[in-house]
Design a protein around this motif. Structure first.
Motif, short mmCIF file in Angstrom:
data_model
loop_
_atom_site.label_atom_id
_atom_site.label_comp_id
_atom_site.label_asym_id
_atom_site.label_seq_id
_atom_site.Cartn_x
_atom_site.Cartn_y
_atom_site.Cartn_z
N ALA A 77 0.83 -1.19 0.00
CA ALA A 77 0.00 0.00 0.00
C ALA A 77 0.87 1.25 0.00
CB ALA A 77 -0.94 0.00 1.20
N GLU A 78 0.45 2.25 -0.75
CA GLU A 78 1.12 3.54 -0.79
C GLU A 78 0.78 4.35 0.46
OE1 GLU A 78 3.20 4.61 -3.05
OE2 GLU A 78 2.99 3.04 -4.58
N PRO A 79 1.60 5.32 0.81
CA PRO A 79 1.25 6.20 1.94
C PRO A 79 -0.11 6.85 1.72
CG PRO A 79 3.54 6.52 1.32
CD PRO A 79 2.94 5.64 0.27
N GLY A 80 -0.93 6.87 2.75
CA GLY A 80 -2.27 7.45 2.68
C GLY A 80 -3.34 6.50 2.19
N ALA A 81 -2.99 5.29 1.76
CA ALA A 81 -3.97 4.36 1.24
C ALA A 81 -4.73 3.67 2.37
CB ALA A 81 -3.29 3.32 0.35
N GLN A 82 -5.92 3.13 2.03
CA GLN A 82 -6.72 2.36 2.97
C GLN A 82 -6.90 0.94 2.46
OE1 GLN A 82 -10.49 4.18 3.95
NE2 GLN A 82 -9.61 5.24 5.72
N ILE A 83 -6.84 0.00 3.38
CA ILE A 83 -7.01 -1.41 3.05
C ILE A 83 -8.16 -1.94 3.89
CG2 ILE A 83 -5.90 -3.67 3.01
CD1 ILE A 83 -3.20 -2.18 3.04
N GLN A 84 -9.09 -2.63 3.24
CA GLN A 84 -10.24 -3.22 3.94
C GLN A 84 -10.22 -4.72 3.72
OE1 GLN A 84 -13.75 -1.20 2.53
NE2 GLN A 84 -13.40 0.58 3.86
N ASP A 85 -10.36 -5.46 4.81
CA ASP A 85 -10.38 -6.91 4.75
C ASP A 85 -11.13 -7.41 5.96
OD1 ASP A 85 -9.72 -9.60 3.96
OD2 ASP A 85 -7.99 -8.77 2.90
N ILE A 150 -7.29 -0.78 7.47
CA ILE A 150 -5.93 -0.29 7.73
C ILE A 150 -5.76 1.02 6.97
CG2 ILE A 150 -3.46 -0.76 7.55
CD1 ILE A 150 -4.11 -3.73 7.53
N THR A 151 -5.36 2.05 7.68
CA THR A 151 -5.08 3.34 7.05
C THR A 151 -3.59 3.63 7.16
OG1 THR A 151 -7.28 4.15 7.65
CG2 THR A 151 -5.62 5.80 7.04
N VAL A 152 -2.91 3.67 6.02
CA VAL A 152 -1.46 3.89 6.00
C VAL A 152 -1.19 5.38 6.17
CG1 VAL A 152 0.67 3.56 4.71
CG2 VAL A 152 -1.21 1.92 4.47
N PRO A 153 -0.36 5.79 7.14
CA PRO A 153 -0.08 7.22 7.33
C PRO A 153 0.60 7.83 6.11
CG PRO A 153 0.60 5.93 9.24
CD PRO A 153 0.28 4.95 8.17
N GLU A 154 0.44 9.12 5.96
CA GLU A 154 1.04 9.83 4.83
C GLU A 154 2.56 9.90 4.94
OE1 GLU A 154 -0.29 10.95 2.16
OE2 GLU A 154 -2.45 10.88 2.54
N ASN A 155 3.05 10.02 6.16
CA ASN A 155 4.50 10.21 6.35
C ASN A 155 5.22 8.91 6.71
OD1 ASN A 155 3.30 9.89 8.82
ND2 ASN A 155 4.46 11.51 9.84
N GLY A 187 -4.52 -15.46 16.38
CA GLY A 187 -4.67 -14.41 15.38
C GLY A 187 -4.03 -14.76 14.05
N VAL A 188 -3.95 -13.73 13.21
CA VAL A 188 -3.42 -13.85 11.85
C VAL A 188 -2.35 -12.79 11.66
CG1 VAL A 188 -3.98 -13.86 9.39
CG2 VAL A 188 -5.66 -14.67 11.04
N ARG A 189 -1.29 -13.18 10.99
CA ARG A 189 -0.21 -12.25 10.68
C ARG A 189 -0.59 -11.34 9.52
NH1 ARG A 189 6.10 -13.93 9.42
NH2 ARG A 189 6.74 -11.92 8.56
N VAL A 190 -0.12 -10.10 9.58
CA VAL A 190 -0.37 -9.12 8.52
C VAL A 190 0.97 -8.57 8.05
CG1 VAL A 190 -1.50 -6.96 7.89
CG2 VAL A 190 -2.59 -8.50 9.54
N ASN A 191 1.32 -8.84 6.79
CA ASN A 191 2.51 -8.26 6.17
C ASN A 191 2.09 -7.03 5.37
OD1 ASN A 191 4.29 -10.18 7.16
ND2 ASN A 191 4.02 -11.53 5.40
N LEU A 192 2.67 -5.90 5.67
CA LEU A 192 2.34 -4.66 4.98
C LEU A 192 3.63 -4.01 4.50
CD1 LEU A 192 0.40 -2.44 4.08
CD2 LEU A 192 0.54 -1.48 6.38
N ARG A 193 3.76 -3.82 3.21
CA ARG A 193 4.95 -3.21 2.63
C ARG A 193 4.56 -1.90 1.92
NH1 ARG A 193 9.12 -6.88 -0.60
NH2 ARG A 193 9.49 -7.48 1.57
N VAL A 194 5.35 -0.88 2.23
CA VAL A 194 5.15 0.44 1.62
C VAL A 194 6.23 0.64 0.58
CG1 VAL A 194 5.02 2.92 2.02
CG2 VAL A 194 4.10 1.33 3.73
N PRO A 195 5.87 0.88 -0.70
CA PRO A 195 6.88 1.07 -1.75
C PRO A 195 7.71 2.33 -1.48
CG PRO A 195 4.71 0.66 -2.70
CD PRO A 195 4.50 0.93 -1.25
#
Length: 420
Positions: A77-85, A150-155, A187-195
C-alpha cells in the motif's frame, strides 16, 4: 428448688436467664448458617469459573462470505492508502464466548516464531493503523466475520511494517492465585509493505569463537562460533550464512554453509543470536574464523522473492573475522609423558652399563692378582698389600769365571813359552 442466693443474683442480673441462653444459641446457629452460605457461594463461584483449556477457537483470513484459503494477509500500500479486509473468528467450544479484538506490531520470539506485542504494550508501528470492533460474541460452534480497515499514514517510511490481528479472552487462573488472569489469543499475521527506497541490510555483531579439542589425540577438534545478526534495513530479510575456520597459513581449512538456518526471517529493527560448530580443526596454534552473512529476501504470500523486486547487487554480504587459539594440550601432555619415558629408559641403561663396567673391572683386577701370584705359594696377597718379589736365581747359561791366563806368576818369574 432455687436457693435465695441464686434468686438474688438473678434479680441483680449477674446470672443469665433461660431466655438469654436460648437467644445465644439461636444467634450461633444463624452465624453458622451464614458461614455455610458464604462458603457455598464462594465454592459455586469458583466451580463456575471457566477453565482456560475449555476454550477452543480459531482466527483465519476471510472473505465477506466466510473463511478463505489465504494463510496470512499480505498487502502492498502507498502512503495514505486504505485497506479493507476481514477475519473469521470461530468458536469451537460448547458455550458462547465474547472475544476482544486486538491489533499490535509484529515481533519475533527468541526461537524465531512470529508474534505480536502483548496487550499491555502500546503499538509503535503498523499495529496502530487498524480500525476494528473492540469485541465480538460468537455462539457455540459458529463463526463470525469481523471486518477491519488499515489506514497507512502519509508520512510513513518505505519498507516492511508487519503486524497482527488477534481474538483474545482472559480467564481467571486458580493455580496462579486470586487477581491473576490468563490471556488466550489466536490471530493472523499481517505483512504490509510500503513502496519506496527499500534497503535490505544486516549487521553482524558479538562474534566469538571457542576451540574445543578432542580427547582423541589422533582426531581434530571443533570450533564453536556464536554471533548476532541484526536487521538494520527496512525490508524483511533472512540471513544466508557461511563460516570458515582454518589454522595458520590456511592449514586445515573447513567451511560450513548454513544457509538461512537460525536466521530464516528478521523484520526491520530486530536481531537474533545463533551459533554453529565447525569440525575438523587441528590444534596448531591460532585459528582464524570468518563469518559471512548475506541478506536474502523473504518470499511473501503468492509471490517468490518478495512483493517488491530488489536487485541482487543490493544484497551486500557482511564479513567478520575473529582469531582464537587452539593449544594442543593433549599432544603436549603426550610429548611430556614420552619424554619422561625416554629419560627413564636412558637413565636405566646408563646405570646398567655402569654396573656392568664395575663388574668387568672387578674381574680384571682379580685376574691380574691371580696372574701375579706364584703357583703353590699360597693365596694371593690381600687387597692393598704389595705383591711378593720373586727370588733372584743364577743364570744357568752364564760363563764361569776363569783365571787370567796372562797374569804374571808370583815371584816375578815368567814361564817359558811352549813354542820355543
Amino acid at each position: 428448688m432455687v436457693s435465695k442466693d441464686m434468686k438474688k443474683a438473678r434479680e441483680a442480673g449477674t446470672l443469665p436467664t433461660r431466655r438469654t441462653a436460648a437467644g445465644l444459641r439461636a444467634g450461633l446457629a444463624a452465624l453458622g448458617a451464614l458461614i455455610l452460605t458464604l462458603v457455598g457461594v464462594v465454592g459455586a463461584a469458583h466451580a463456575s469459573a471457566p477453565d482456560p483449556d475449555s476454550f477452543r477457537f480459531s482466527v483465519t483470513t476471510a472473505s465477506p462470505e466466510g473463511p478463505d484459503a489465504r494463510r496470512i494477509f499480505d498487502f502492498v500500500a502507498e502512503p495514505g492508502a486504505q485497506i479493507q479486509d476481514q477475519v473469521a473468528v470461530s468458536n469451537h467450544g460448547p458455550a458462547p464466548v465474547t472475544f476482544a479484538m486486538v491489533t499490535n506490531d509484529g515481533i519475533f520470539t527468541p526461537t524465531g516464531s512470529f508474534d505480536i506485542r502483548t496487550s499491555d504494550q502500546e503499538p509503535q508501528d503498523s499495529g496502530g493503523w487498524f480500525e476494528v470492533q473492540p469485541s465480538v460474541e460468537v455462539p457455540a460452534g459458529e463463526t463470525v466475520i469481523v471486518p477491519f480497515t488499515i489506514t497507512v499514514p502519509e508520512n510513513v517510511t518505505p519498507g516492511d511494517h508487519p503486524a497482527g490481528i488477534v481474538a483474545t479472552i482472559t480467564t481467571a487462573a486458580s493455580a496462579s492465585g486470586p487477581g491473576v488472569g490468563v490471556e488466550s489469543r489466536v490471530g493472523v499475521r499481517v505483512n504490509l509493505r510500503v513502496p519506496g527506497e527499500v534497503v535490505p541490510s544486516i549487521a553482524l555483531d558479538h562474534v566469538t569463537a571457542t576451540y574445543t579439542p578432542s580427547w582423541n589425540p589422533f582426531a581434530p577438534g571443533d570450533v564453536r562460533v556464536s554471533y548476532e545478526v541484526s536487521n538494520d534495513g527496512n525490508l524483511r530479510v533472512a540471513g544466508d550464512q557461511t563460516i570458515t575456520a582454518s589454522g595458520p597459513f590456511g592449514i586445515g581449512a573447513s567451511t560450513l554453509d548454513r544457509g538461512v538456518e537460525g536466521i530464516k526471517e528478521l523484520i526491520p529493527g530486530t536481531s537474533r543470536s545463533t551459533a554453529a560448530t565447525i569440525g575438523g580443526i587441528w590444534p596448531l596454534g591460532p585459528v582464524t574464523t570468518e563469518v559471512v552473512v548475506t541478506p536474502a529476501l523473504v518470499a511473501t504470500e503468492g509471490e517468490a522473492g518478495g512483493a517488491i523486486d530488489v536487485p541482487a547487487a543490493d544484497l551486500r554480504p557482511v564479513t567478520v573475522t575473529v582469531t582464537t587459539w587452539a593449544v594442543p594440550w593433549i599432544h603436549l601432555l603426550l610429548l611430556a609423558v614420552l619424554a619422561l619415558v625416554v629419560i627413564g629408559v636412558r637413565d636405566n641403561r646408563r646405570r646398567r652399563t655402569q654396573r656392568l663396567e664395575a663388574l668387568l673391572e672387578k674381574a680384571r683386577a682379580e685376574g691380574r692378582a691371580a696372574a701375579v701370584a706364584e703357583p703353590g705359594t699360597g693365596a694371593a696377597p690381600a687387597p692393598g698389600e704389595p705383591a711378593p718379589t720373586p727370588p733372584t736365581t743364577p743364570d744357568a747359561l752364564s760363563e764361569p769365571s776363569a783365571p787370567d791366563a796372562l797374569a804374571e806368576p808370583t815371584g816375578g818369574t815368567r814361564a817359558p813359552s811352549s813354542g820355543g
